[in-house]
Enzyme design. Structure first.
Site, mmCIF file in Angstrom:
data_model
loop_
_atom_site.group_PDB
_atom_site.id
_atom_site.type_symbol
_atom_site.label_atom_id
_atom_site.label_comp_id
_atom_site.label_asym_id
_atom_site.label_seq_id
_atom_site.Cartn_x
_atom_site.Cartn_y
_atom_site.Cartn_z
ATOM 1 N N LYS A 176 1.312 9.604 2.957
ATOM 2 C CA LYS A 176 1.586 8.262 3.498
ATOM 3 C C LYS A 176 2.158 8.355 4.915
ATOM 4 C CE LYS A 176 4.543 7.937 0.252
ATOM 5 N NZ LYS A 176 5.595 7.546 -0.721
ATOM 6 N N THR A 207 12.379 -1.548 4.538
ATOM 7 C CA THR A 207 11.458 -0.587 3.928
ATOM 8 C C THR A 207 12.115 0.185 2.787
ATOM 9 O OG1 THR A 207 12.089 1.001 5.635
ATOM 10 C CG2 THR A 207 10.062 -0.253 6.011
ATOM 11 N N GLY A 209 12.617 1.292 -0.617
ATOM 12 C CA GLY A 209 11.845 1.217 -1.859
ATOM 13 C C GLY A 209 10.350 1.065 -1.688
ATOM 14 N N THR A 210 9.836 1.215 -0.460
ATOM 15 C CA THR A 210 8.374 1.044 -0.281
ATOM 16 C C THR A 210 7.591 2.110 -1.048
ATOM 17 O OG1 THR A 210 8.566 2.266 1.790
ATOM 18 C CG2 THR A 210 8.382 -0.104 1.973
ATOM 19 N N GLY A 211 8.083 3.353 -0.999
ATOM 20 C CA GLY A 211 7.363 4.435 -1.690
ATOM 21 C C GLY A 211 7.368 4.227 -3.199
ATOM 22 N N CYS A 212 8.503 3.761 -3.737
ATOM 23 C CA CYS A 212 8.608 3.502 -5.187
ATOM 24 C C CYS A 212 7.630 2.393 -5.570
ATOM 25 C CB CYS A 212 10.028 3.067 -5.558
ATOM 26 S SG CYS A 212 11.312 4.214 -5.022
HETATM 27 N N1 LIG Z 1 6.460 -0.854 8.847
HETATM 28 C C1 LIG Z 1 5.409 -0.722 8.014
HETATM 29 N N2 LIG Z 1 4.356 -1.561 8.107
HETATM 30 C C2 LIG Z 1 3.303 -1.453 7.268
HETATM 31 N N3 LIG Z 1 3.214 -0.511 6.306
HETATM 32 C C3 LIG Z 1 4.231 0.372 6.172
HETATM 33 C C4 LIG Z 1 5.388 0.313 7.003
HETATM 34 N N4 LIG Z 1 6.243 1.303 6.619
HETATM 35 C C5 LIG Z 1 5.646 1.936 5.590
HETATM 36 N N5 LIG Z 1 4.428 1.400 5.329
HETATM 37 C C6 LIG Z 1 3.509 1.777 4.245
HETATM 38 O O1 LIG Z 1 4.265 1.724 3.049
HETATM 39 C C7 LIG Z 1 3.848 2.739 2.166
HETATM 40 C C8 LIG Z 1 5.044 3.649 1.871
HETATM 41 O O2 LIG Z 1 5.071 4.582 2.897
HETATM 42 P P1 LIG Z 1 6.242 5.463 3.455
HETATM 43 O O3 LIG Z 1 7.230 4.598 4.156
HETATM 44 O O4 LIG Z 1 5.592 6.527 4.263
HETATM 45 O O5 LIG Z 1 6.871 6.077 2.123
HETATM 46 P P2 LIG Z 1 8.361 6.259 1.604
HETATM 47 O O6 LIG Z 1 8.885 4.903 1.243
HETATM 48 O O7 LIG Z 1 8.163 7.156 0.429
HETATM 49 O O8 LIG Z 1 9.124 6.892 2.721
HETATM 50 C C9 LIG Z 1 2.658 3.428 2.877
HETATM 51 O O9 LIG Z 1 1.465 2.778 2.520
HETATM 52 C C10 LIG Z 1 2.966 3.188 4.346
HETATM 53 O O10 LIG Z 1 1.794 3.292 5.126
HETATM 54 C C1 LIG Z 2 16.678 6.166 -7.349
HETATM 55 C C2 LIG Z 2 15.897 6.185 -6.085
HETATM 56 N N1 LIG Z 2 14.640 6.646 -6.095
HETATM 57 C C3 LIG Z 2 13.921 6.673 -4.944
HETATM 58 C C4 LIG Z 2 14.465 6.226 -3.770
HETATM 59 C C5 LIG Z 2 13.668 6.306 -2.496
HETATM 60 O O1 LIG Z 2 13.247 5.091 -2.047
HETATM 61 P P1 LIG Z 2 12.093 4.908 -0.951
HETATM 62 O O2 LIG Z 2 10.921 4.330 -1.675
HETATM 63 O O3 LIG Z 2 12.682 3.957 0.058
HETATM 64 O O4 LIG Z 2 11.759 6.228 -0.342
HETATM 65 C C6 LIG Z 2 15.789 5.723 -3.787
HETATM 66 N N2 LIG Z 2 16.372 5.256 -2.675
HETATM 67 N N3 LIG Z 2 16.478 5.723 -4.978
#
Ligand SMILES: Nc1ncnc2c1ncn2[C@@H]1O[C@H](COP(=O)(O)OP(=O)(O)O)[C@@H](O)[C@H]1O
Ligand SMILES: Cc1ncc(COP(=O)(O)O)c(N)n1
Length: 264
Positions: A176, A207, A209-212
């Site tokens: 990602k 952002t 929790g976006t990955g979760c």
């Molecule tokens: N500012 C943003 N605008 C649009 N999409 C985003 C933005 N930040 C993250 N994403 C998308 O959200 C999803 C989670 O990505 P990311 O932020 O890389 O993961 P994590 O939350 O695990 O760090 C991916 O599809 C990424 O492309």
């Molecule tokens: C318990 C737990 N699991 C995962 C994340 C990561 O979150 P993110 O999706 O922002 O990387 C978090 N902050 N807490």
């Protein structure tokens, strides 16, 4: 009797509801997959960072897994925060040999920068859990750790996805690009094909929790019988809308809006 898709998350908690188990369950609910959860760690955290972590005793993690698997159907399952090797070994034992799609979100560090798992657990995850998964969904820092590569371009993202599949045995890798600049581009590599999913970058600090949310959406869609490609395509739309319509809550990185897709 009504047929229902069922999803399981194995992860840590977030009392403010933006990440972890809480984000996963909200996402399952929105996508009409019956949500179940096994808690690995209780995390005192909010939009500004992590205040404390309490690990659930290992025997209790094992019993929660047994409670679910001995009684309930699981059509797809995912992991999030698994803090240490001992926990990983239990999860490895319980999910091995099960013919259930398995999504690993290799959670290592919170958006705030706080570490959520031990250093040696990162190696264990790569060497012992990746070979079990249908897909692993690292962000850029997680993919850098898993591969030892510097990732700062779309090309190096693709190379990392290939390495994760061919060298570490993951069924597929979704790298990602949220942490790069420019469009939010993700690559899914399934061992044969490289697929690109792109959305315009949204200008927001929300952002947390976006990955979760993304990995939970993929899990829910797979629980309904969609292919991995279809699940990622729909999951990308879900997380993008959730970020677009996120909430300005808390004083740090606010949470995404899990209702967003229902509202558009
Ligand atoms: N500012 C943003 N605008 C649009 N999409 C985003 C933005 N930040 C993250 N994403 C998308 O959200 C999803 C989670 O990505 P990311 O932020 O890389 O993961 P994590 O939350 O695990 O760090 C991916 O599809 C990424 O492309
Ligand atoms: C318990 C737990 N699991 C995962 C994340 C990561 O979150 P993110 O999706 O922002 O990387 C978090 N902050 N807490």
């Amino acid at each position: 009797m009504k047929e229902v898709a069922c999803s399981l998350t194995i992860a840590g908690t977030d009392p403010t509801g933006g990440a972890g188990i809480q984000a996963d369950l909200k996402t399952f609910q929105e996508l009409q997959s019956y949500g179940m959860s096994v808690i690995t760690s209780v995390v005192a955290q909010n939009t500004t960072g992590v205040q404390d972590i309490h690990h659930i005793p290992l025997a209790m993690i094992e019993k929660q897994l047994d409670s679910v698997f001995s009684d309930m159907p699981v059509h797809a399952m995912k992991t999030g925060m698994i803090a240490n090797i001992d926990m990983m070994q239990i999860i490895q034992k319980k999910v091995s040999g099960k013919d259930i799609p398995f999504i690993i979100d290799p959670v290592m560090v919170a958006t705030s920068g706080d570490a959520l798992i031990s250093d040696d657990a990162r190696d264990y995850l790569r060497d012992h859990l990746l070979p079990l998964c249908t897909v692993v969904t690292p962000n850029i820092p997680e993919a850098e750790f898993l591969t030892g590569m510097k990732i700062d371009t779309l090309d190096t993202m693709k190379k990392a996805a290939e390495k994760i599949v061919h060298e570490y045995g993951a069924g597929a890798a979704l790298v990602k690009g949220g942490h790069l600049v420019g469009d939010a581009v993700d690559f899914l590599y399934d061992g044969n094909h490289m697929h690109e999913f792109t959305a315009s970058r949204i200008d927001t600090v929300n952002t947390h929790g976006t990955g979760c949310t993304y990995s939970a959406a993929i899990t829910a869609y797979v629980s309904h019988g969609l292919t991995l490609y279809e699940a990622v395509e729909k999951g990308k739309y879900f997380v993008t809308e959730a970020i677009k319509q996120s909430f300005d809550l808390g004083s740090g990185n606010g949470p995404t809006n899990h209702w967003a897709v229902r509202l558009v």
